[in-house]
Design a protein around this motif. Structure first.
Motif, PDB file in Angstrom:
ATOM      1  N   VAL A   1      20.439 -26.334 -33.090  1.00  0.00           N
ATOM      2  CA  VAL A   1      21.090 -26.962 -32.617  1.00  0.00           C
ATOM      3  C   VAL A   1      21.551 -26.588 -31.340  1.00  0.00           C
ATOM      4  CG1 VAL A   1      22.005 -28.551 -34.419  1.00  0.00           C
ATOM      5  CG2 VAL A   1      22.723 -26.082 -33.612  1.00  0.00           C
ATOM      6  N   LEU A   2      22.281 -27.721 -30.686  1.00  0.00           N
ATOM      7  CA  LEU A   2      22.731 -27.281 -29.623  1.00  0.00           C
ATOM      8  C   LEU A   2      24.228 -26.249 -29.232  1.00  0.00           C
ATOM      9  CD1 LEU A   2      22.553 -27.557 -25.767  1.00  0.00           C
ATOM     10  CD2 LEU A   2      24.011 -29.737 -25.820  1.00  0.00           C
ATOM     11  N   GLN A   3      23.552 -25.155 -28.265  1.00  0.00           N
ATOM     12  CA  GLN A   3      25.144 -24.489 -27.898  1.00  0.00           C
ATOM     13  C   GLN A   3      25.823 -24.536 -26.979  1.00  0.00           C
ATOM     14  OE1 GLN A   3      25.987 -21.767 -31.055  1.00  0.00           O
ATOM     15  NE2 GLN A   3      24.424 -22.630 -31.860  1.00  0.00           N
ATOM     16  N   HIS A   4      27.111 -25.163 -27.402  1.00  0.00           N
ATOM     17  CA  HIS A   4      28.173 -25.393 -26.308  1.00  0.00           C
ATOM     18  C   HIS A   4      28.701 -23.977 -26.084  1.00  0.00           C
ATOM     19  CE1 HIS A   4      27.304 -29.429 -26.121  1.00  0.00           C
ATOM     20  NE2 HIS A   4      27.057 -29.638 -27.676  1.00  0.00           N
ATOM     21  N   PRO A   5      28.987 -23.273 -24.474  1.00  0.00           N
ATOM     22  CA  PRO A   5      30.024 -22.350 -24.067  1.00  0.00           C
ATOM     23  C   PRO A   5      31.139 -22.668 -24.049  1.00  0.00           C
ATOM     24  CG  PRO A   5      28.744 -23.372 -22.057  1.00  0.00           C
ATOM     25  CD  PRO A   5      27.927 -24.125 -23.015  1.00  0.00           C
ATOM     26  N   VAL A   6      31.991 -21.974 -24.401  1.00  0.00           N
ATOM     27  CA  VAL A   6      33.376 -22.350 -24.092  1.00  0.00           C
ATOM     28  C   VAL A   6      33.825 -20.598 -23.550  1.00  0.00           C
ATOM     29  CG1 VAL A   6      35.741 -22.922 -25.132  1.00  0.00           C
ATOM     30  CG2 VAL A   6      33.295 -23.616 -26.180  1.00  0.00           C
ATOM     31  N   THR A   7      34.862 -21.027 -22.467  1.00  0.00           N
ATOM     32  CA  THR A   7      35.089 -19.528 -21.890  1.00  0.00           C
ATOM     33  C   THR A   7      36.311 -19.653 -22.099  1.00  0.00           C
ATOM     34  OG1 THR A   7      33.089 -20.022 -20.410  1.00  0.00           O
ATOM     35  CG2 THR A   7      34.896 -18.838 -19.595  1.00  0.00           C
ATOM     36  N   VAL A   8      36.529 -18.453 -22.334  1.00  0.00           N
ATOM     37  CA  VAL A   8      37.942 -17.926 -22.482  1.00  0.00           C
ATOM     38  C   VAL A   8      38.111 -16.613 -21.634  1.00  0.00           C
ATOM     39  CG1 VAL A   8      40.080 -16.648 -23.791  1.00  0.00           C
ATOM     40  CG2 VAL A   8      38.503 -18.227 -24.881  1.00  0.00           C
ATOM     41  N   VAL A   9      38.987 -17.246 -20.331  1.00  0.00           N
ATOM     42  CA  VAL A   9      39.573 -16.370 -18.513  1.00  0.00           C
ATOM     43  C   VAL A   9      39.989 -14.927 -18.511  1.00  0.00           C
ATOM     44  CG1 VAL A   9      39.471 -16.931 -16.879  1.00  0.00           C
ATOM     45  CG2 VAL A   9      38.250 -18.780 -17.901  1.00  0.00           C
ATOM     46  N   GLU A  10      39.103 -14.488 -18.666  1.00  0.00           N
ATOM     47  CA  GLU A  10      40.280 -13.253 -18.354  1.00  0.00           C
ATOM     48  C   GLU A  10      41.994 -13.105 -17.891  1.00  0.00           C
ATOM     49  OE1 GLU A  10      37.408 -11.510 -16.320  1.00  0.00           O
ATOM     50  OE2 GLU A  10      36.411  -9.708 -18.014  1.00  0.00           O
ATOM     51  N   GLY A  11      43.173 -12.933 -17.774  1.00  0.00           N
ATOM     52  CA  GLY A  11      44.132 -13.330 -17.312  1.00  0.00           C
ATOM     53  C   GLY A  11      44.977 -14.443 -17.644  1.00  0.00           C
ATOM     54  N   TRP A  12      44.796 -15.181 -17.966  1.00  0.00           N
ATOM     55  CA  TRP A  12      45.427 -16.519 -18.825  1.00  0.00           C
ATOM     56  C   TRP A  12      46.375 -16.124 -19.770  1.00  0.00           C
ATOM     57  CZ3 TRP A  12      40.677 -20.674 -20.667  1.00  0.00           C
ATOM     58  CH2 TRP A  12      40.395 -21.129 -19.937  1.00  0.00           C
ATOM     59  N   LYS A  13      46.885 -16.775 -20.130  1.00  0.00           N
ATOM     60  CA  LYS A  13      48.043 -16.769 -21.195  1.00  0.00           C
ATOM     61  C   LYS A  13      47.521 -17.244 -21.654  1.00  0.00           C
ATOM     62  CE  LYS A  13      51.745 -17.780 -18.028  1.00  0.00           C
ATOM     63  NZ  LYS A  13      52.731 -18.708 -18.356  1.00  0.00           N
ATOM     64  N   PHE A  14      48.548 -17.237 -23.604  1.00  0.00           N
ATOM     65  CA  PHE A  14      47.919 -17.874 -24.583  1.00  0.00           C
ATOM     66  C   PHE A  14      48.191 -19.408 -24.478  1.00  0.00           C
ATOM     67  CE2 PHE A  14      49.301 -19.454 -28.638  1.00  0.00           C
ATOM     68  CZ  PHE A  14      48.420 -18.779 -29.171  1.00  0.00           C
ATOM     69  N   SER A  15      49.632 -19.661 -23.682  1.00  0.00           N
ATOM     70  CA  SER A  15      49.813 -21.469 -23.588  1.00  0.00           C
ATOM     71  C   SER A  15      48.658 -21.634 -22.421  1.00  0.00           C
ATOM     72  CB  SER A  15      50.728 -21.393 -22.538  1.00  0.00           C
ATOM     73  OG  SER A  15      50.901 -20.679 -21.244  1.00  0.00           O
ATOM     74  N   GLU A  16      47.704 -21.160 -21.668  1.00  0.00           N
ATOM     75  CA  GLU A  16      46.504 -21.371 -20.876  1.00  0.00           C
ATOM     76  C   GLU A  16      45.530 -21.734 -20.698  1.00  0.00           C
ATOM     77  OE1 GLU A  16      47.976 -19.991 -16.162  1.00  0.00           O
ATOM     78  OE2 GLU A  16      47.106 -18.209 -18.097  1.00  0.00           O
TER      79      GLU A  16
END
Length: 348
Positions: free
Chosen positions: A123-138
């Motif tokens: 099945v198709l894999q979608h990328p979900v990026t968590v960015v360095e420097g983000w706060k938890f709320s972001e």
């Protein structure tokens, strides 16, 4: 002379078949020709490219049978002969092993390779990026906007999120590793957090075990806090260990860290893009101008380079640094040298 087998003397006679036999023979011949043509058409179909101009995403719903799948592929213009596709699946028993989900069909796909993909569940894999420097709320806000995910955390306070992850009472800030995670459509936002939390634990533990002796940390969590400050202080890879070295020497000398990113974090929504003198004097648990030591929690999500820098700082004597204005910093060992750098790069 009389020929007993051919009394008329006119030569051998052809056998005479009734009309019905002749029609039957013709039908058999036509059937054989038709069957041969159909077989050749089938063989040609299953291994010929589908003729796509670009990759196509096709979704198979849970519980959809082979016929519904084949007809859906035909409606999308992907498959011209759904009956042959069904026969291909039945002939090898693949019709019992079809897996639902989203599939990306490449331009060079054939009916056979398409069926193999569905049977294998690629099945198709979608990328979900968590960015360095983000706060938890972001991070939560970004996940909430992702259309691929199943949103289970909408409106949940941080305490409820951590409890749902199995870590009640744990402060969430800095606990999730920034990376790109590949997921299938319908994966929950909670699953992304679970994977990011586990990865941060693994990486932090590995880096902690490889640290040199003599660092002023009581726990790996303290190293995570400093790593988050390093993450926010510089985006220059070559400066991370130098920044970490400054902060660690200040901790060892009982000097206040005096770092702006912690002040900004403590200001919360009051931060408007600028720090004023009053902000530096206003005490919060995160104001490292008014309080000694590390803040109580991380202030952002640190990446591996920042974590490694916090646990492998540069050895030197610098205790101060100031931004040049181009993303880099000037490091100084004395307050006098630091003031000159501030005069040169900040006040002017």
């Amino acid at each position: 002379m009389v020929d007993d087998e051919n009394p008329g003397g006119t030569g051998p006679q052809r056998p005479h078949f009734p009309l019905g036999y002749r029609l039957l023979g013709g039908l058999v011949l036509l059937s054989s020709l038709l069957a041969g043509w159909l077989w050749m058409d089938y063989r040609r179909f299953v291994d010929s490219p589908l003729g796509l101009k670009s990759p196509v995403v096709f979704e198979i719903g849970q519980g959809e049978g082979l016929q519904a799948i084949a007809q859906g592929l035909k409606r999308r213009g992907i498959l011209r002969k759904p009956l042959w596709f069904e026969w291909l699946a039945y002939s090898g028993g693949a019709h019992q092993r079809l897996k639902y989900g989203e599939y990306e069909i490449p331009v060079d796909a054939t009916p056979r390779t398409l069926l193999d993909r569905i049977v294998a569940g690629k099945v198709l894999q979608h990328p979900v990026t968590v960015v360095e420097g983000w706060k938890f709320s972001e991070m939560l806000a970004a996940l909430a906007l992702n259309p691929v995910l199943n949103h289970r955390l909408a409106g949940q306070p941080p305490e409820a999120v951590m409890a749902a992850l199995g870590f009640p009472g744990q402060a969430p800030e800095g606990r999730f590793f920034p990376d790109t995670y590949f997921v299938t459509k319908g994966t929950s936002d909670l699953e992304i957090l679970r994977r990011a939390h586990a990865k941060m634990d693994d990486i932090l533990d590995r880096e902690w075990q490889g640290r040199p002796a003599g660092l002023p940390f009581a726990s790996s969590y303290e190293a995570l806090i400093l790593a988050s400050i390093v993450e926010k202080e510089t985006a220059r890879p070559e400066e991370r260990t130098a920044v970490a070295g400054v902060f660690l020497r200040r901790l060892q000398k009982k000097m206040r860290l005096q770092t702006d990113p912690t002040v900004i974090y403590g200001m919360g929504a009051a931060y408007d893009g600028d720090i004023r003198k009053g902000d530096l004097l206003r005490d919060t648990p995160y104001n490292t101008y008014t309080r000694s030591g590390l803040p109580p929690t991380p202030i952002a999500l640190p990446g591996l380079p920042a974590i490694h820098a916090a646990l492998h700082p540069d050895v030197g004597d610098s205790l101060y640094f100031v931004a040049r204005g181009d993303g880099s910093h000037v490091f100084s060992a004395t307050l006098e040298a630091h003031r000159r750098a501030v005069e040169r790069f900040q006040k002017r």
